[in-house]
Design a protein around this motif. Structure first.
Motif, PDB file in Angstrom:
ATOM      1  N   ASP A   1     -41.476 -36.070  14.967  1.00 29.94           N
ATOM      2  CA  ASP A   1     -41.063 -36.589  14.524  1.00 29.94           C
ATOM      3  C   ASP A   1     -40.424 -36.158  12.695  1.00 29.94           C
ATOM      4  OD1 ASP A   1     -40.824 -37.839  16.354  1.00 29.94           O
ATOM      5  OD2 ASP A   1     -42.713 -39.805  15.475  1.00 29.94           O
ATOM      6  N   ASP A   2     -41.303 -34.517  12.748  1.00 24.87           N
ATOM      7  CA  ASP A   2     -40.531 -33.863  11.332  1.00 24.87           C
ATOM      8  C   ASP A   2     -40.115 -33.524  11.982  1.00 24.87           C
ATOM      9  OD1 ASP A   2     -42.551 -35.276   9.952  1.00 24.87           O
ATOM     10  OD2 ASP A   2     -44.212 -34.010  10.626  1.00 24.87           O
ATOM     11  N   TYR A   3     -39.618 -32.456  12.912  1.00 21.93           N
ATOM     12  CA  TYR A   3     -38.361 -31.596  13.591  1.00 21.93           C
ATOM     13  C   TYR A   3     -36.919 -31.783  12.302  1.00 21.93           C
ATOM     14  CZ  TYR A   3     -41.079 -27.968  16.168  1.00 21.93           C
ATOM     15  OH  TYR A   3     -42.225 -27.243  16.511  1.00 21.93           O
ATOM     16  N   GLY A   4     -36.851 -32.986  12.101  1.00 24.65           N
ATOM     17  CA  GLY A   4     -35.431 -33.466  11.429  1.00 24.65           C
ATOM     18  C   GLY A   4     -35.412 -32.849  10.210  1.00 24.65           C
TER      19      GLY A   4
ATOM     20  N   MET B   1     -43.040 -27.203  21.777  1.00 24.42           N
ATOM     21  CA  MET B   1     -42.488 -27.236  23.453  1.00 24.42           C
ATOM     22  C   MET B   1     -41.252 -28.011  23.237  1.00 24.42           C
ATOM     23  SD  MET B   1     -44.303 -24.924  24.083  1.00 24.42           S
ATOM     24  CE  MET B   1     -43.810 -24.862  26.445  1.00 24.42           C
ATOM     25  N   ARG B   2     -41.236 -28.820  22.857  1.00 28.71           N
ATOM     26  CA  ARG B   2     -39.902 -30.001  23.119  1.00 28.71           C
ATOM     27  C   ARG B   2     -39.348 -29.670  22.510  1.00 28.71           C
ATOM     28  NH1 ARG B   2     -39.792 -35.362  23.974  1.00 28.71           N
ATOM     29  NH2 ARG B   2     -37.038 -36.043  24.868  1.00 28.71           N
ATOM     30  N   ALA B   3     -39.098 -28.921  21.206  1.00 25.17           N
ATOM     31  CA  ALA B   3     -37.698 -28.269  20.473  1.00 25.17           C
ATOM     32  C   ALA B   3     -37.265 -27.245  20.929  1.00 25.17           C
ATOM     33  CB  ALA B   3     -38.412 -27.897  18.447  1.00 25.17           C
TER      34      ALA B   3
ATOM     35  N   GLN C   1     -34.712 -41.483  19.695  1.00 26.97           N
ATOM     36  CA  GLN C   1     -33.436 -41.292  19.181  1.00 26.97           C
ATOM     37  C   GLN C   1     -33.526 -40.335  18.207  1.00 26.97           C
ATOM     38  OE1 GLN C   1     -32.419 -45.388  17.745  1.00 26.97           O
ATOM     39  NE2 GLN C   1     -30.616 -45.039  17.340  1.00 26.97           N
ATOM     40  N   ARG C   2     -34.619 -40.296  17.284  1.00 28.59           N
ATOM     41  CA  ARG C   2     -35.286 -39.871  16.113  1.00 28.59           C
ATOM     42  C   ARG C   2     -34.959 -37.888  16.261  1.00 28.59           C
ATOM     43  NH1 ARG C   2     -39.444 -40.344  11.930  1.00 28.59           N
ATOM     44  NH2 ARG C   2     -39.176 -38.775  10.662  1.00 28.59           N
ATOM     45  N   LEU C   3     -35.214 -37.657  17.027  1.00 28.04           N
ATOM     46  CA  LEU C   3     -35.410 -35.997  17.736  1.00 28.04           C
ATOM     47  C   LEU C   3     -33.815 -36.300  18.370  1.00 28.04           C
ATOM     48  CD1 LEU C   3     -36.437 -34.241  17.936  1.00 28.04           C
ATOM     49  CD2 LEU C   3     -37.390 -34.597  20.234  1.00 28.04           C
ATOM     50  N   SER C   4     -33.299 -36.889  18.833  1.00 28.58           N
ATOM     51  CA  SER C   4     -31.686 -36.656  19.455  1.00 28.58           C
ATOM     52  C   SER C   4     -30.540 -36.530  18.443  1.00 28.58           C
ATOM     53  CB  SER C   4     -31.797 -37.902  20.586  1.00 28.58           C
ATOM     54  OG  SER C   4     -30.311 -37.868  21.103  1.00 28.58           O
TER      55      SER C   4
END
Length: 505
Positions: free
Chosen positions: A133-136, A167-169, A204-207
């Motif tokens: 959630d912090d990647y944005g 791993m997601r990013a 949604q936030r990550l997308s």
């Protein structure tokens, strides 16, 4: 090119009032991390639990790697690029606090990185716990205008949520299936009772965040948390040192395989092998060390660059008739670790004359004197000018001032006392009887909670220009001031010769 901190105080960012444009890049609301706040400390407990009850990162990492291999990632984990023999790439370490010091790096980085082929983030992409959630605000937004791929190796903070966000990013990997519960009353069971686990990702936030770096030129999908990149005639190898600064046996076997051959190599690691005038060879589970692999003449390493420590240091270590450049490059955005606590260097046949660091020790001491003066409300006593700090460091270490002074400052009883209280290093035969916690407890607790949000920040990043014969490594400064933003000063530079392939040299 503008003056660096090695030339003038203004080049270091002192006495400058015109701040850079980086604030225009920041989101309207920025969360300022405080490592004195239990809400920050408690989620970041996994490193302590791993040291008490056993480190599970090796088995978790193995599961991530198996998942990526099953999804079609190359088994050898080598990213093969089509870069020419002459190309450039960037390295930034310990970036992701998402606040003013991180964003202050961005304008100078974008200017200095023009025509670079890719960037490597070396350790701690996201603070405090690597949450997706912090990647944005801490990855996609600051680097949205960098029009090339970004690869990364995780740091210990990225592991505080079992590497899920990383791993997601960077690997486009779905979450791992839950592991079976450990047997009751075992150390693993005790650890599991307190282990911090990732919260469900806000998809949604990550997308929406990913859209900020969605151009084809920016796309990069890694084969896992550790990898190798073949670019031009250079192999860049990134290793994952997990929570405790070690690597597991499976990764160790892979590292030995990808290190073989006469292709010149650079290591990128989350835990530097030389730092603070000490050698940390990085143990491998089952035997051996990472540095043994780096030093092996058959592997042809020319440099090892590590993050985790939030400043810049360089140790040119002679090894079997050649020189390996050991570099600390963790000044990409997180709070600054002191350099004035580094003793006079004598390690690995590297002397003080060979050693380089940024910020300079005097600037580090001046920075911390202001910080302590503000925090303890004793500004008149604690605050040292940069000239006073430079002079007292030179006296304590028995070295010439790094930066020439018009009129050298006097070393008074007050400046000596402040330097001692703030942990300034002394000659090896003299030790301070009492000091405030700067080097150990301070950097672990008080320092992150006291990050300054006013320039100079003393941040930095690297640019490496590769030719068939050499690698030119430069450390650029980012102070947060407009002058250094428009023309990033070079704080250190070294040209590293590359051995010719097939010559055995």
């Amino acid at each position: 090119m503008s003056d660096s901190s090695r030339n003038t105080a203004e080049g270091a960012g002192w006495g400058v009032t015109e701040h850079g444009t980086y604030r225009e890049l920041m989101p309207q609301r920025v969360e300022k991390l405080s490592w004195l706040n239990p809400k920050t400390l408690w989620p970041a407990r996994n490193g302590t639990l791993a040291s008490w009850f056993g480190d599970p990162t090796g088995s978790t990492r193995s599961r991530w790697v198996a998942q990526r291999t099953a999804a079609g990632a190359p088994v050898d984990k080598v990213i093969r690029r089509d870069d020419p023999d002459r190309f450039s790439f960037m390295v930034i370490g310990d970036t992701g606090e998402g606040d003013a010091p991180q964003y202050a790096v961005v304008p100078g980085f974008l200017k200095a990185s023009q025509d670079s082929k890719f960037t490597v983030l070396a350790s701690d992409v996201i603070y405090p716990v690597g949450s997706s959630d912090d990647y944005g605000t801490k990855f996609y937004r600051p680097y949205q205008d960098y029009q090339a791929p970004i690869y990364a190796i995780p740091g210990n903070h990225d592991w505080y949520e079992d590497l899920g966000g990383f791993m997601r990013a960077f690997c486009d990997a779905p979450p791992l299936a839950p592991e079976p519960s450990p047997r009751p009353l075992t150390p693993a069971w005790l650890r599991s009772l307190l282990w911090h686990r990732a919260h469900p990702t806000d998809e949604q936030r990550l997308s929406e965040a990913r859209q900020l770096r969605s151009a084809l030129a920016q796309r990069a999908v890694q084969p896992g948390p550790y990898w190798a990149i073949d670019a031009g005639r250079l192999r860049i190898i990134g290793i994952d040192t997990g929570l405790l600064g070690t690597i597991d046996a499976e990764q160790g076997r892979w590292l030995r395989v990808v290190s073989a051959g006469d292709m010149p190599k650079i290591l990128i690691t989350g835990s530097p092998l030389y730092v603070d005038a000490e050698h940390h060879p990085c143990p491998i589970e089952g035997g051996g060390t990472v540095d043994e692999i780096v030093r092996d003449p058959d592997h042809h390493y020319v440099a090892a660059i590590g993050g985790d420590i939030h400043n810049y240091q360089r140790y040119p270590v002679p090894v079997d008739g050649r020189t390996i450049q050991y570099v600390v490059a963790g000044g990409g955005g997180a709070f600054m670790h002191a350099t004035h606590t580094i003793p006079r260097v004598s390690v690995g046949h590297v002397t003080e004359d060979d050693f380089r660091c940024y910020p300079l020790r005097g600037d580090s001491l001046a920075f911390y004197s202001r910080l302590y003066g503000r925090r303890l409300r004793m500004r008149r006593f604690f605050t040292l000018t940069e000239a006073e700090a430079t002079a007292v460091i030179a006296r304590r270490l028995g070295i010439a001032p790094t930066r020439a002074q018009g009129q050298p400052a006097r070393v008074t009883p007050r400046t000596r006392l402040v330097a001692a209280l703030l942990g300034a290093a002394r000659r090896p035969d003299r030790t301070a009887r009492f000091r405030l916690p700067v080097r150990k407890a301070y950097t672990q607790l008080f320092s992150p909670g006291s990050a300054t949000y006013s320039p100079p920040f003393f941040k930095c990043f690297l640019r490496l220009d590769v030719t068939p014969d050499s690698v030119r490594l430069r450390c650029f400064a980012a102070t947060g001031n407009l002058r250094q933003e428009l023309d990033p000063p070079v704080e250190d530079e070294v040209t590293i010769p590359l051995p010719r392939q097939g010559t055995g040299g």
